[in-house]
Write a protein that holds these residues in place. Structure first.
Motif, PDB file in Angstrom:
ATOM      1  N   GLU A 303       0.871  -1.175   0.000  1.00 60.95           N
ATOM      2  CA  GLU A 303       0.000   0.000   0.000  1.00 60.95           C
ATOM      3  C   GLU A 303       0.913   1.232   0.000  1.00 60.95           C
ATOM      4  O   GLU A 303       1.561   1.538   1.003  1.00 60.95           O
ATOM      5  N   ARG A 324      -3.270  -0.669  10.505  1.00 65.01           N
ATOM      6  CA  ARG A 324      -3.101  -1.892   9.719  1.00 65.01           C
ATOM      7  C   ARG A 324      -2.609  -3.050  10.596  1.00 65.01           C
ATOM      8  O   ARG A 324      -2.973  -4.201  10.392  1.00 65.01           O
ATOM      9  N   ALA A 335       2.321  -5.993   9.972  1.00 62.04           N
ATOM     10  CA  ALA A 335       2.401  -4.823   9.103  1.00 62.04           C
ATOM     11  C   ALA A 335       3.683  -4.068   9.396  1.00 62.04           C
ATOM     12  O   ALA A 335       4.063  -3.876  10.555  1.00 62.04           O
ATOM     13  N   THR A 348       1.872  -5.581   4.330  1.00 61.30           N
ATOM     14  CA  THR A 348       1.221  -6.500   5.262  1.00 61.30           C
ATOM     15  C   THR A 348       1.313  -7.918   4.713  1.00 61.30           C
ATOM     16  O   THR A 348       1.146  -8.144   3.504  1.00 61.30           O
TER      17      THR A 348
END
Length: 459
Positions: A303, A324, A335, A348
């Motif tokens: 991400e 997260r 994460a 993650t």
């Protein structure tokens, strides 16, 4: 299980040195050269000269940081800069601090704890140690025969029986009360009431102690204890520790070197805070960023986070990383933050990834489930070649509490990558320790650090 004793601590004499703020320091292992210089300048009796003296190019066997500390320690006692307590005491210790805009108070007590090998299951570690740090601390202990800073220990007392016993002490003014350079308030009460001390001892005999901070100092104290026992009983050097676990004669329980100074804090104290320690990677040969990211994408979801021009939104990134990591409680996701200099990502672990097959076979599920274990075993060892040997020699990996500063070190080219961590949970620390295992180094950062210089324990 844990045997504790009151100690006749040495404390600064307020008639000669009344401003504690210029006499104390953080623990030695968080003091860099600039901070060391600053403490030297603050006051000629600052505890830095005892705990973490300067090294000079002219140092030799008879003039070095250790015997200079010993000379200063002796002189300060002779000059009554440091005075012993009139009677053996426990010391109630409060630290008031602010974190994330919230004021907190952490309470513990300072005492002597009987030294036991980890194998006895009374005092339990949770992190690995490095040999060179223990050699430094042992040399200082040889020279000065004292504990200048307490080890930080934890114990589990959900009913808060010890806290309830000691809180009556707060009806009186503390013997020490000051604000340090970072804005933290430190308060110290001296407890000499023998009935209270005996009740605390009885409660602690049912406890195990988990080392939160000070593993190197504890293992050094154990080695020092064994040496002193050898000296006092003319036992040949190299006697196995299991031959020295029990007192050899009746004088041992009273021998000061059988104990080490600790500050003990209840795991259920509302002021107990654990922060993360981040990782900086350097000197990985033939490192190619894109190739590394491609390998990770097979096992991790990526991400990307867009940093603002001035990196002003970096705190938002850290908050998102925490969110997260908290998903799917109580079994949190693994994460991590990853900064390459060109991109900032939250990665993650994919649910389909069986990370356990990359873990050491002799480790428990508790150990394997730690974020730091996943990072070190699944990423650093496999893809960066940073294993236990490389971590020990510190040639490829640096630990930092800096956050924005870590970005700058990667931008400058001094480091190749920065990994940002979520904090290890207290229950994870105690679960691993209870298994008789040690976490990778720098898995935790208990905040704030204990102050050095409030109480000194002679051996």
């Amino acid at each position: 299980m844990a045997n504790i004793i009151p100690i006749r601590g040495l404390r600064y004499n307020p008639a000669k040195e009344s401003d504690m703020a210029v006499l104390v320091t953080p623990p030695y292992d968080v003091i860099d050269a600039a901070a060391q210089d600053n403490y030297y300048r603050k006051n000629p009796h600052n505890v830095i000269r005892l705990e973490y003296g300067k090294i000079y190019t002219t140092d030799n066997e008879t003039d070095n940081r250790y015997n200079r500390a010993a000379a200063a320690f002796t002189a300060w006692q002779e000059e009554e800069i440091l005075l012993p307590e009139d009677n053996p005491a426990l010391y109630l210790y409060e630290q008031e601090f602010t974190i994330a805009g919230e004021k907190k108070v952490r309470t513990g007590f300072i005492c002597g704890v009987q030294i036991e090998p980890y194998s006895k299951g009374v005092v339990l570690p949770h992190e690995e140690t490095l040999p060179k740090h223990k050699a430094d601390r042992l040399a200082l202990m040889h020279a000065c025969r004292a504990n200048f800073s307490p080890i930080f220990g934890l114990y589990a007392d959900p009913e808060r029986a010890v806290d309830n016993l000691l809180k009556t002490t707060k009806a009186h003014r503390p013997q020490v009360d000051f604000v340090d350079e970072s804005g933290q308030t430190h308060r110290l009460w001296v407890i000499t009431d023998t009935q209270i001390i005996q009740k605390v001892q009885e409660i602690m005999q049912k406890q195990r102690i988990f080392i939160a901070d000070g593993h190197h100092r504890y293992e050094t104290a154990l080695n020092y204890r064994n040496e002193r026992r050898n000296e006092d009983n003319a036992i040949s050097p190299g006697t196995p520790d299991d031959k020295l676990q029990e007192p050899i004669n009746e004088k041992y329980p009273a021998a000061p070197y059988n104990y080490v100074m600790m500050t003990l804090v209840n795991l259920y104290d509302p002021g107990l805070v654990v922060l993360p320690t981040h990782r900086l990677v350097k000197n990985v040969p033939n490192f190619k960023t894109e190739e590394f990211l491609t390998k990770l994408q097979a096992e991790f979801n990526f991400e990307e986070f867009k940093l603002s021009t001035g990196k002003d939104n970096f705190k938002e990134f850290l908050n998102l990383l925490a969110i997260r990591g908290e998903m799917e409680q109580p079994k949190h996701k693994h994460a991590f933050g990853l900064y390459t200099g060109k991109g900032l990502y939250i990665i993650t672990l994919k649910e389909s990834t069986d990370f356990t097959k990359y873990m050491p076979e002799d480790k428990s599920p508790d150990w394997c489930g730690l974020d730091v274990s996943v990072l070190h075993s699944l990423i650093m060892e496999r893809y960066l070649g940073i294993g236990g040997e490389q971590r020990a020699n510190e040639g490829n990996l640096t630990y930092t509490r800096e956050e924005a500063g870590a970005l700058e070190l990667v931008d400058s080219g001094e480091y190749q990558l920065a990994f940002f961590m979520n904090p290890t949970r207290v229950e994870e620390v105690t679960a691993v320790a209870a298994n008789g295992e040690k976490m990778p180094q720098k898995s935790t950062f208990f905040y704030p650090k204990l102050i050095t210089g409030l109480v000194i324990n002679k051996l």
